[in-house]
Design a protein around this motif. Structure first.
Motif, PDB file in Angstrom:
ATOM      1  N   ASP A 242       0.833  -1.194   0.000  1.00 24.93           N
ATOM      2  CA  ASP A 242       0.000   0.000   0.000  1.00 24.93           C
ATOM      3  C   ASP A 242       0.872   1.249   0.000  1.00 24.93           C
ATOM      4  OD1 ASP A 242      -2.360  -1.386  -0.008  1.00 24.93           O
ATOM      5  OD2 ASP A 242      -2.472  -1.500   2.163  1.00 24.93           O
ATOM      6  N   HIS A 243       0.240   2.354  -0.416  1.00 25.58           N
ATOM      7  CA  HIS A 243       0.913   3.644  -0.414  1.00 25.58           C
ATOM      8  C   HIS A 243       0.288   4.543   0.644  1.00 25.58           C
ATOM      9  CE1 HIS A 243       2.075   2.055  -4.332  1.00 25.58           C
ATOM     10  NE2 HIS A 243       3.031   2.981  -4.375  1.00 25.58           N
ATOM     11  N   VAL A 244       1.115   5.268   1.360  1.00 23.51           N
ATOM     12  CA  VAL A 244       0.651   6.237   2.352  1.00 23.51           C
ATOM     13  C   VAL A 244       1.353   7.561   2.097  1.00 23.51           C
ATOM     14  CG1 VAL A 244       0.147   4.495   4.102  1.00 23.51           C
ATOM     15  CG2 VAL A 244       2.408   5.563   4.029  1.00 23.51           C
ATOM     16  N   VAL A 245       0.758   8.619   2.622  1.00 18.68           N
ATOM     17  CA  VAL A 245       1.384   9.935   2.570  1.00 18.68           C
ATOM     18  C   VAL A 245       1.910  10.254   3.963  1.00 18.68           C
ATOM     19  CG1 VAL A 245       1.027  12.399   2.203  1.00 18.68           C
ATOM     20  CG2 VAL A 245      -0.076  10.733   0.692  1.00 18.68           C
ATOM     21  N   GLN A 246       3.207  10.374   4.078  1.00 17.31           N
ATOM     22  CA  GLN A 246       3.840  10.760   5.339  1.00 17.31           C
ATOM     23  C   GLN A 246       3.787  12.279   5.421  1.00 17.31           C
ATOM     24  OE1 GLN A 246       5.070   8.751   7.658  1.00 17.31           O
ATOM     25  NE2 GLN A 246       6.692   9.772   8.776  1.00 17.31           N
ATOM     26  N   VAL A 247       2.998  12.804   6.338  1.00 12.57           N
ATOM     27  CA  VAL A 247       2.755  14.241   6.400  1.00 12.57           C
ATOM     28  C   VAL A 247       3.765  14.942   7.292  1.00 12.57           C
ATOM     29  CG1 VAL A 247       1.077  16.030   6.996  1.00 12.57           C
ATOM     30  CG2 VAL A 247       0.304  13.882   5.971  1.00 12.57           C
ATOM     31  N   ALA A 248       3.881  14.505   8.539  1.00  7.28           N
ATOM     32  CA  ALA A 248       4.745  15.181   9.511  1.00  7.28           C
ATOM     33  C   ALA A 248       4.927  14.275  10.712  1.00  7.28           C
ATOM     34  CB  ALA A 248       4.146  16.522   9.936  1.00  7.28           C
ATOM     35  N   ALA A 249       5.808  14.682  11.613  1.00  8.14           N
ATOM     36  CA  ALA A 249       6.040  13.942  12.857  1.00  8.14           C
ATOM     37  C   ALA A 249       6.133  14.931  14.001  1.00  8.14           C
ATOM     38  CB  ALA A 249       7.305  13.101  12.766  1.00  8.14           C
ATOM     39  N   PHE A 250       5.570  14.568  15.152  1.00 10.43           N
ATOM     40  CA  PHE A 250       5.503  15.468  16.297  1.00 10.43           C
ATOM     41  C   PHE A 250       5.969  14.742  17.548  1.00 10.43           C
ATOM     42  CE2 PHE A 250       2.213  16.712  13.301  1.00 10.43           C
ATOM     43  CZ  PHE A 250       2.453  18.063  13.143  1.00 10.43           C
ATOM     44  N   SER A 251       6.525  15.524  18.460  1.00 13.78           N
ATOM     45  CA  SER A 251       6.952  14.946  19.727  1.00 13.78           C
ATOM     46  C   SER A 251       5.814  14.900  20.735  1.00 13.78           C
ATOM     47  CB  SER A 251       8.118  15.762  20.300  1.00 13.78           C
ATOM     48  OG  SER A 251       7.725  17.110  20.489  1.00 13.78           O
ATOM     49  N   VAL A 252       4.730  15.637  20.487  1.00 15.37           N
ATOM     50  CA  VAL A 252       3.550  15.626  21.350  1.00 15.37           C
ATOM     51  C   VAL A 252       2.410  14.951  20.590  1.00 15.37           C
ATOM     52  CG1 VAL A 252       1.868  17.024  22.596  1.00 15.37           C
ATOM     53  CG2 VAL A 252       4.283  17.696  22.574  1.00 15.37           C
ATOM     54  N   ALA A 253       1.901  13.863  21.119  1.00 13.56           N
ATOM     55  CA  ALA A 253       0.883  13.079  20.421  1.00 13.56           C
ATOM     56  C   ALA A 253      -0.386  13.885  20.179  1.00 13.56           C
ATOM     57  CB  ALA A 253       0.574  11.808  21.211  1.00 13.56           C
ATOM     58  N   ALA A 254      -0.733  14.774  21.093  1.00 11.87           N
ATOM     59  CA  ALA A 254      -1.956  15.561  20.933  1.00 11.87           C
ATOM     60  C   ALA A 254      -1.885  16.446  19.689  1.00 11.87           C
ATOM     61  CB  ALA A 254      -2.198  16.414  22.181  1.00 11.87           C
ATOM     62  N   SER A 255      -0.726  16.995  19.426  1.00  9.64           N
ATOM     63  CA  SER A 255      -0.558  17.822  18.223  1.00  9.64           C
ATOM     64  C   SER A 255      -0.705  16.978  16.971  1.00  9.64           C
ATOM     65  CB  SER A 255       0.799  18.505  18.242  1.00  9.64           C
ATOM     66  OG  SER A 255       0.924  19.350  19.355  1.00  9.64           O
ATOM     67  N   ALA A 256      -0.142  15.774  16.993  1.00 10.81           N
ATOM     68  CA  ALA A 256      -0.261  14.879  15.847  1.00 10.81           C
ATOM     69  C   ALA A 256      -1.721  14.507  15.608  1.00 10.81           C
ATOM     70  CB  ALA A 256       0.591  13.634  16.067  1.00 10.81           C
ATOM     71  N   ARG A 257      -2.449  14.230  16.690  1.00 10.90           N
ATOM     72  CA  ARG A 257      -3.855  13.866  16.529  1.00 10.90           C
ATOM     73  C   ARG A 257      -4.676  15.015  15.953  1.00 10.90           C
ATOM     74  NH1 ARG A 257      -2.858  11.182  21.532  1.00 10.90           N
ATOM     75  NH2 ARG A 257      -3.702  12.960  22.709  1.00 10.90           N
TER      76      ARG A 257
END
Length: 308
Positions: A242-257
């Protein structure tokens, strides 16, 4: 053998004569020149330092060559100079705009910039020479070089050196691709009032940097609808192929959500970071529309990747 005791006494008398002029006014025997090769010494490397959770270790790396983003220093910084986290102070480097190919020579005199997502900070004079304005960020290549003394002397005096040869478009394409393929970790977009701020971290001790983009004030209309993912995912698990789009990474899970909710994506664990992904999609063509959506939202370094 007999020792001539008169010679040391004569030398002292001669030296005393050289040290005075007009009676009793001393004249220095030697003085450090205001300019010249000696003005580039001593060269200071410095101790490791930390920004956030990232440790930077200065090194005397002669073949340093990296891509990243350049910022502009405040008004108090003069001359055609730059700040860098790891290059020796002073040293000399060529800065190339990946947008125009224009290349300038700068003298690296300061440690910085003190943010993890910016490769180099240019003085106002250097930024103007490269075509930048205050507050602007430009994708650049930074390459350490060993210029002739004539160029060094001009930079030490705060003057510009003759313009460098422009970088050809073919090489610029390679450098832009290199920047796009770097770590996808990004700093988060501006958080809503009351939300806890977050800073993405590279976890790396090498002087490559992450790209960061500021979301546009008005969304750009899409001409192609984003296809729905094949299945609802709870933990970011995707099937092989499958293909996914990697958007960003965050150190705080709440920001990622929060970002995942906005983009209708999901959060996956990426080591000690929380990665925002969109998908999975059956093929790259379907993922391309999601990639456009992520980049329109301000994540210009989002990329498509295979789950396997």
């Amino acid at each position: 053998m007999p020792v001539n005791h008169a010679l040391p006494l004569a030398a002292l008398i001669l030296l005393g004569g050289c040290m005075t002029a007009g009676g009793d006014r001393p004249i220095p025997v030697s003085a450090t020149p205001a300019n010249g090769p000696a003005a580039d010494y001593p060269v200071v490397v410095g101790e490791p330092f930390t920004i956030g959770d990232t440790t930077w270790t200065p090194t005397d790396q002669m073949n340093y060559d990296a891509v990243g983003y350049a910022g502009v220093a405040g008004e108090g910084v003069v001359g055609v100079t730059a700040a860098h986290k790891t290059l020796p102070l002073p040293s000399y480097a060529e800065v190339t705009s990946l947008e125009t190919g224009k290349t300038i020579l700068v003298r690296v005199e300061r440690r910085g910039p003190m943010v993890n997502d910016t490769l180099v900070e240019l003085s106002r004079d250097a930024a103007s020479e490269l075509g930048m304005t205050a507050g602007q960020r430009v994708a650049v290549r930074l390459r350490r070089t060993n210029p002739p003394e004539s160029d060094r002397a001009l930079l030490r005096q705060g003057e510009q050196v003759p313009e460098r040869m422009a970088t050809p478009e073919a090489l610029l394409k390679v450098l832009r691709r290199k920047l796009a393929d770097q770590s996808p970790l990004l700093t988060p977009p501006p958080m809503p009032p009351g939300a806890a701020p977050d800073t993405a971290k590279s976890g790396s001790q090498v002087p490559s940097v992450m790209a960061v983009s500021v979301p546009p004030s008005e969304p750009i209309a899409r001409t192609q609808p984003v296809p729905e993912p094949k299945a609802e995912l709870k933990s970011g698990q995707v099937a092989k192929g499958d293909h996914v789009v990697q958007v960003a990474a965050f150190s705080v899970a709440a920001s990622a959500r929060a970002v995942a909710s906005k983009l209708k994506g999901h959060v996956a664990a990426c080591g000690k970071f929380s990665c925002v992904r969109m998908g999975p999609f059956a093929n790259r063509a379907q993922a391309a529309a999601a990639l456009e959506k992520a980049r329109t939202a301000g994540y210009s370094d989002a990329r498509i990747q295979r789950a396997d």
